[in-house]
Design a protein around this motif. Structure first.
Motif, short mmCIF file in Angstrom:
data_model
loop_
_atom_site.label_atom_id
_atom_site.label_comp_id
_atom_site.label_asym_id
_atom_site.label_seq_id
_atom_site.Cartn_x
_atom_site.Cartn_y
_atom_site.Cartn_z
N THR A 1 0.85 -1.19 0.05
CA THR A 1 0.04 0.02 0.05
C THR A 1 1.06 1.17 0.02
OG1 THR A 1 -1.84 -1.11 1.05
CG2 THR A 1 -1.86 1.24 1.25
N ALA A 2 1.16 1.87 -1.07
CA ALA A 2 1.69 3.05 -1.29
C ALA A 2 0.60 4.17 -1.05
CB ALA A 2 2.26 3.23 -2.79
N SER A 3 0.55 5.18 -1.67
CA SER A 3 -0.16 6.21 -1.75
C SER A 3 -0.21 7.40 -2.82
CB SER A 3 0.23 7.05 -0.28
OG SER A 3 -0.44 8.38 -0.32
N GLU A 4 -1.37 8.27 -2.75
CA GLU A 4 -1.09 9.14 -3.98
C GLU A 4 0.26 9.96 -3.48
OE1 GLU A 4 -2.45 11.91 -7.17
OE2 GLU A 4 -3.34 9.74 -6.51
N ALA A 5 0.47 10.16 -2.48
CA ALA A 5 1.73 10.74 -1.77
C ALA A 5 3.12 9.88 -2.20
CB ALA A 5 1.74 10.91 -0.41
N SER A 6 2.84 8.84 -3.01
CA SER A 6 4.04 8.50 -3.66
C SER A 6 4.53 8.57 -5.24
CB SER A 6 3.79 6.74 -3.58
OG SER A 6 2.94 6.17 -4.16
N LEU A 7 3.28 9.36 -5.78
CA LEU A 7 3.30 9.81 -7.15
C LEU A 7 3.73 11.42 -7.16
CD1 LEU A 7 -0.01 7.90 -8.03
CD2 LEU A 7 2.47 7.06 -8.42
N ARG A 8 3.59 12.14 -6.34
CA ARG A 8 3.89 13.55 -6.27
C ARG A 8 4.19 14.20 -4.97
NH1 ARG A 8 -1.46 15.55 -8.25
NH2 ARG A 8 -1.96 13.59 -8.81
N GLY A 9 4.48 15.29 -4.92
CA GLY A 9 4.79 16.23 -3.64
C GLY A 9 3.36 16.01 -3.09
N TRP B 1 -7.75 10.97 -9.50
CA TRP B 1 -6.68 12.12 -9.11
C TRP B 1 -5.45 12.14 -9.77
CZ3 TRP B 1 -4.89 12.46 -3.16
CH2 TRP B 1 -4.19 13.80 -2.99
N ALA B 2 -4.73 11.09 -9.80
CA ALA B 2 -3.30 11.03 -10.64
C ALA B 2 -3.49 11.45 -11.74
CB ALA B 2 -2.90 9.72 -10.48
N ALA B 3 -4.66 11.61 -12.70
CA ALA B 3 -4.70 12.20 -14.03
C ALA B 3 -4.72 13.46 -14.22
CB ALA B 3 -5.78 11.42 -14.58
N VAL B 4 -5.17 14.01 -12.94
CA VAL B 4 -5.28 15.52 -13.07
C VAL B 4 -3.95 16.30 -13.23
CG1 VAL B 4 -6.06 17.66 -11.84
CG2 VAL B 4 -7.33 15.61 -11.30
N ILE C 1 -8.98 16.49 -5.85
CA ILE C 1 -8.89 15.21 -5.41
C ILE C 1 -10.01 14.19 -5.63
CG2 ILE C 1 -8.92 13.82 -3.10
CD1 ILE C 1 -7.44 16.38 -1.70
N GLY C 2 -11.41 14.88 -5.87
CA GLY C 2 -12.42 14.00 -6.01
C GLY C 2 -13.05 13.27 -4.93
#
Length: 257
Positions: free
Chosen positions: A146-154, A254-257, A219-220
Protein backbone atom coordinates in the motif's frame (compact mmCIF):
# COMPACT_ATOMS: atom_id res chain seq x y z
CA UNK A 1 -15.05 -20.63 -25.31
CA UNK A 2 -14.06 -17.45 -23.52
CA UNK A 3 -11.59 -17.92 -20.65
CA UNK A 4 -13.12 -17.88 -17.18
CA UNK A 5 -11.98 -15.16 -14.79
CA UNK A 6 -10.51 -16.67 -11.66
CA UNK A 7 -8.47 -15.26 -8.81
CA UNK A 8 -6.75 -18.58 -8.08
CA UNK A 9 -6.59 -17.66 -4.39
CA UNK A 10 -8.30 -20.77 -3.02
CA UNK A 11 -6.14 -22.23 -0.21
CA UNK A 12 -3.41 -19.63 -0.71
CA UNK A 13 -1.68 -18.37 2.42
CA UNK A 14 -1.90 -14.58 2.76
CA UNK A 15 -0.33 -12.21 5.28
CA UNK A 16 -2.10 -8.86 5.63
CA UNK A 17 -0.57 -6.19 7.86
CA UNK A 18 -2.70 -3.47 9.33
CA UNK A 19 -5.57 -5.96 9.05
CA UNK A 20 -7.44 -4.75 12.09
CA UNK A 21 -9.15 -1.83 10.38
CA UNK A 22 -9.63 0.12 7.18
CA UNK A 23 -8.07 -1.15 3.96
CA UNK A 24 -6.31 -4.03 5.68
CA UNK A 25 -9.49 -5.34 7.28
CA UNK A 26 -11.39 -5.09 4.00
CA UNK A 27 -8.57 -6.90 2.19
CA UNK A 28 -8.40 -9.68 4.79
CA UNK A 29 -12.14 -10.29 4.49
CA UNK A 30 -12.03 -10.26 0.70
CA UNK A 31 -9.09 -12.67 0.53
CA UNK A 32 -10.95 -15.01 2.89
CA UNK A 33 -14.08 -14.82 0.72
CA UNK A 34 -11.91 -16.06 -2.18
CA UNK A 35 -10.87 -19.08 -0.13
CA UNK A 36 -7.48 -17.84 1.06
CA UNK A 37 -6.11 -18.50 4.51
CA UNK A 38 -5.33 -15.21 6.22
CA UNK A 39 -2.84 -14.09 8.84
CA UNK A 40 -4.02 -10.74 10.19
CA UNK A 41 -1.20 -8.70 11.71
CA UNK A 42 -1.90 -5.51 13.63
CA UNK A 43 -0.80 -3.58 16.69
CA UNK A 44 -4.48 -3.34 17.68
CA UNK A 45 -5.34 -6.61 19.37
CA UNK A 46 -9.10 -6.07 19.28
CA UNK A 47 -9.06 -5.24 15.58
CA UNK A 48 -6.87 -8.19 14.55
CA UNK A 49 -8.78 -10.68 16.67
CA UNK A 50 -12.08 -9.23 15.48
CA UNK A 51 -11.36 -9.72 11.78
CA UNK A 52 -10.01 -13.24 12.31
CA UNK A 53 -13.11 -14.15 14.30
CA UNK A 54 -15.33 -12.78 11.54
CA UNK A 55 -13.47 -14.84 8.94
CA UNK A 56 -13.83 -17.99 11.06
CA UNK A 57 -17.54 -17.38 11.59
CA UNK A 58 -17.93 -17.29 7.82
CA UNK A 59 -16.16 -20.64 7.49
CA UNK A 60 -12.70 -19.33 6.67
CA UNK A 61 -9.26 -20.00 8.10
CA UNK A 62 -7.49 -17.13 9.85
CA UNK A 63 -5.05 -16.39 12.64
CA UNK A 64 -3.82 -13.18 14.23
CA UNK A 65 -0.43 -11.84 15.28
CA UNK A 66 -0.46 -8.81 17.54
CA UNK A 67 2.45 -6.39 17.71
CA UNK A 68 4.29 -3.36 16.44
CA UNK A 69 5.83 -4.16 13.06
CA UNK A 70 8.67 -1.76 13.77
CA UNK A 71 9.93 -4.51 16.12
CA UNK A 72 12.00 -7.18 14.28
CA UNK A 73 10.75 -9.77 16.78
CA UNK A 74 7.19 -9.13 15.64
CA UNK A 75 8.27 -9.47 12.01
CA UNK A 76 9.77 -12.86 12.85
CA UNK A 77 6.61 -13.88 14.71
CA UNK A 78 4.43 -13.02 11.69
CA UNK A 79 6.51 -15.15 9.34
CA UNK A 80 6.98 -18.15 11.64
CA UNK A 81 3.28 -18.14 12.55
CA UNK A 82 2.20 -18.08 8.89
CA UNK A 83 4.59 -20.92 8.07
CA UNK A 84 3.49 -22.96 11.09
CA UNK A 85 -0.26 -22.44 10.64
CA UNK A 86 -0.50 -22.56 6.85
CA UNK A 87 2.60 -24.43 5.72
CA UNK A 88 3.67 -21.78 3.23
CA UNK A 89 3.49 -18.07 2.39
CA UNK A 90 1.97 -17.25 -0.99
CA UNK A 91 1.01 -13.58 -0.65
CA UNK A 92 2.26 -10.69 1.48
CA UNK A 93 0.25 -7.49 1.72
CA UNK A 94 2.31 -4.70 3.28
CA UNK A 95 -0.55 -2.43 4.24
CA UNK A 96 0.17 -1.19 7.78
CA UNK A 97 1.10 2.46 7.94
CA UNK A 98 0.78 5.67 9.91
CA UNK A 99 0.38 9.32 9.04
CA UNK A 100 2.90 11.95 9.97
CA UNK A 101 1.92 15.27 11.54
CA UNK A 102 1.66 16.95 8.14
CA UNK A 103 4.87 18.81 8.89
CA UNK A 104 6.95 20.40 6.14
CA UNK A 105 10.63 19.40 6.07
CA UNK A 106 11.71 22.41 8.10
CA UNK A 107 9.13 21.60 10.78
CA UNK A 108 9.74 17.84 11.02
CA UNK A 109 11.34 16.61 14.22
CA UNK A 110 13.68 13.64 14.28
CA UNK A 111 11.22 11.47 16.23
CA UNK A 112 8.43 12.07 13.72
CA UNK A 113 10.69 11.29 10.76
CA UNK A 114 12.15 8.15 12.29
CA UNK A 115 8.82 6.72 13.48
CA UNK A 116 7.04 7.25 10.15
CA UNK A 117 9.90 5.85 8.08
CA UNK A 118 10.24 2.90 10.45
CA UNK A 119 6.59 1.87 10.16
CA UNK A 120 5.85 2.88 6.57
CA UNK A 121 9.04 1.77 4.84
CA UNK A 122 11.49 -0.14 7.02
CA UNK A 123 8.88 -2.58 8.38
CA UNK A 124 7.62 -3.49 4.86
CA UNK A 125 11.23 -3.98 3.77
CA UNK A 126 11.98 -6.24 6.73
CA UNK A 127 8.83 -8.29 6.17
CA UNK A 128 9.49 -8.56 2.44
CA UNK A 129 13.04 -9.74 3.13
CA UNK A 130 11.73 -12.27 5.64
CA UNK A 131 9.13 -13.84 3.33
CA UNK A 132 11.28 -13.95 0.20
CA UNK A 133 13.15 -17.15 1.11
CA UNK A 134 9.79 -18.94 1.53
CA UNK A 135 8.49 -17.65 -1.80
CA UNK A 136 11.73 -18.34 -3.64
CA UNK A 137 11.78 -21.86 -2.26
CA UNK A 138 8.31 -22.39 -3.70
CA UNK A 139 9.22 -20.73 -6.98
CA UNK A 140 6.36 -18.27 -6.74
CA UNK A 141 4.91 -15.52 -4.60
CA UNK A 142 3.16 -12.17 -4.72
CA UNK A 143 3.78 -9.00 -2.72
CA UNK A 144 1.30 -6.13 -2.77
CA UNK A 145 2.21 -2.89 -1.03
CA UNK A 146 0.00 0.00 0.00
CA UNK A 147 1.74 3.10 -1.28
CA UNK A 148 -0.24 6.33 -1.65
CA UNK A 149 -1.13 9.17 -3.94
CA UNK A 150 1.70 10.77 -1.96
CA UNK A 151 4.10 8.31 -3.64
CA UNK A 152 3.31 9.85 -7.03
CA UNK A 153 3.83 13.55 -6.30
CA UNK A 154 4.75 16.09 -3.68
CA UNK A 155 2.20 15.87 -0.91
CA UNK A 156 0.79 18.03 1.83
CA UNK A 157 0.64 14.95 4.01
CA UNK A 158 4.08 15.97 5.26
CA UNK A 159 7.73 15.36 4.50
CA UNK A 160 8.06 12.09 6.42
CA UNK A 161 4.93 10.45 5.03
CA UNK A 162 5.65 11.58 1.47
CA UNK A 163 9.23 10.33 1.62
CA UNK A 164 8.13 7.01 3.10
CA UNK A 165 5.56 6.43 0.36
CA UNK A 166 7.99 7.39 -2.42
CA UNK A 167 10.31 4.85 -0.82
CA UNK A 168 7.55 2.24 -0.89
CA UNK A 169 7.12 2.82 -4.62
CA UNK A 170 10.86 2.38 -5.14
CA UNK A 171 10.95 -0.78 -3.04
CA UNK A 172 8.05 -2.18 -5.05
CA UNK A 173 9.81 -1.61 -8.37
CA UNK A 174 13.13 -2.93 -7.08
CA UNK A 175 11.61 -6.20 -5.87
CA UNK A 176 9.67 -6.56 -9.12
CA UNK A 177 12.71 -6.25 -11.36
CA UNK A 178 15.16 -8.16 -9.16
CA UNK A 179 12.92 -11.21 -8.76
CA UNK A 180 10.83 -11.27 -11.95
CA UNK A 181 12.71 -14.28 -13.32
CA UNK A 182 12.29 -16.19 -10.08
CA UNK A 183 8.51 -16.34 -9.88
CA UNK A 184 7.94 -13.29 -7.69
CA UNK A 185 5.59 -10.44 -8.55
CA UNK A 186 5.46 -7.16 -6.63
CA UNK A 187 2.99 -4.31 -7.13
CA UNK A 188 1.49 -1.49 -5.10
CA UNK A 189 -1.74 0.40 -4.92
CA UNK A 190 -1.66 4.18 -4.55
CA UNK A 191 -4.84 5.15 -2.72
CA UNK A 192 -6.23 8.64 -2.92
CA UNK A 193 -8.49 9.89 -0.16
CA UNK A 194 -10.03 6.84 1.53
CA UNK A 195 -12.50 6.54 4.37
CA UNK A 196 -10.50 4.66 7.02
CA UNK A 197 -9.77 5.02 10.70
CA UNK A 198 -6.16 6.12 10.25
CA UNK A 199 -5.15 8.33 13.16
CA UNK A 200 -4.34 11.98 12.52
CA UNK A 201 -2.17 13.89 15.00
CA UNK A 202 -1.50 17.22 13.34
CA UNK A 203 1.40 19.33 14.54
CA UNK A 204 0.42 22.81 15.74
CA UNK A 205 0.62 25.21 12.79
CA UNK A 206 1.64 22.38 10.43
CA UNK A 207 2.03 23.55 6.83
CA UNK A 208 0.25 20.52 5.34
CA UNK A 209 -3.39 21.47 5.96
CA UNK A 210 -2.83 24.95 4.54
CA UNK A 211 -1.25 23.56 1.37
CA UNK A 212 -3.89 20.85 1.06
CA UNK A 213 -6.67 23.42 0.93
CA UNK A 214 -5.10 24.90 -2.20
CA UNK A 215 -5.58 21.72 -4.24
CA UNK A 216 -8.39 19.91 -2.41
CA UNK A 217 -10.73 20.54 -5.35
CA UNK A 218 -8.60 18.20 -7.49
CA UNK A 219 -8.91 15.21 -5.18
CA UNK A 220 -12.40 14.03 -6.16
CA UNK A 221 -14.53 11.73 -4.06
CA UNK A 222 -13.08 9.62 -1.31
CA UNK A 223 -13.01 5.88 -1.91
CA UNK A 224 -14.22 3.15 0.38
CA UNK A 225 -11.78 0.70 1.95
CA UNK A 226 -13.49 -2.08 0.01
CA UNK A 227 -12.52 -0.41 -3.29
CA UNK A 228 -8.86 -0.38 -2.27
CA UNK A 229 -9.15 -3.99 -1.10
CA UNK A 230 -10.52 -5.06 -4.47
CA UNK A 231 -7.44 -3.64 -6.18
CA UNK A 232 -5.14 -5.41 -3.71
CA UNK A 233 -6.83 -8.77 -4.22
CA UNK A 234 -6.77 -8.35 -8.01
CA UNK A 235 -3.03 -7.63 -8.00
CA UNK A 236 -2.46 -10.68 -5.77
CA UNK A 237 -4.56 -12.93 -7.96
CA UNK A 238 -3.74 -15.10 -10.95
CA UNK A 239 -5.75 -12.65 -13.05
CA UNK A 240 -2.78 -10.26 -12.70
CA UNK A 241 -0.18 -12.92 -13.52
CA UNK A 242 1.76 -10.70 -15.96
CA UNK A 243 1.56 -7.50 -13.91
CA UNK A 244 4.58 -6.57 -11.82
CA UNK A 245 6.32 -3.35 -10.84
CA UNK A 246 3.10 -1.33 -11.14
CA UNK A 247 2.06 1.49 -8.81
CA UNK A 248 -1.69 1.45 -9.39
CA UNK A 249 -3.59 4.66 -8.51
CA UNK A 250 -6.94 3.90 -6.90
CA UNK A 251 -8.04 7.49 -6.59
CA UNK A 252 -11.02 8.33 -8.81
CA UNK A 253 -8.69 9.81 -11.42
CA UNK A 254 -6.79 12.18 -9.12
CA UNK A 255 -3.43 11.03 -10.51
CA UNK A 256 -4.65 12.01 -13.99
CA UNK A 257 -5.28 15.63 -13.02
Amino acid sequence: MSPTFTTGLQDRSVIVTGAGSGIGRAAALLFASEGARVLAADIDAAGAKGVTQEIKEQGGDATAVIGDLSDPLVIADVVTTAEREFGRIDVLVNNAGIMDRMSAAGETEDAEWERVLRINLTAPFLLTRAVLPHMLGAGRGVIVNTASEASLRGSAAGAAYTASKHGMAGLTKSVAVMYRDRGIRCNAIAPGGTATGIRLDLAPDASGPKVLRSYAHNIGRSSQASEQASAIVFLASDAASNISGVILPVDNGWAAV
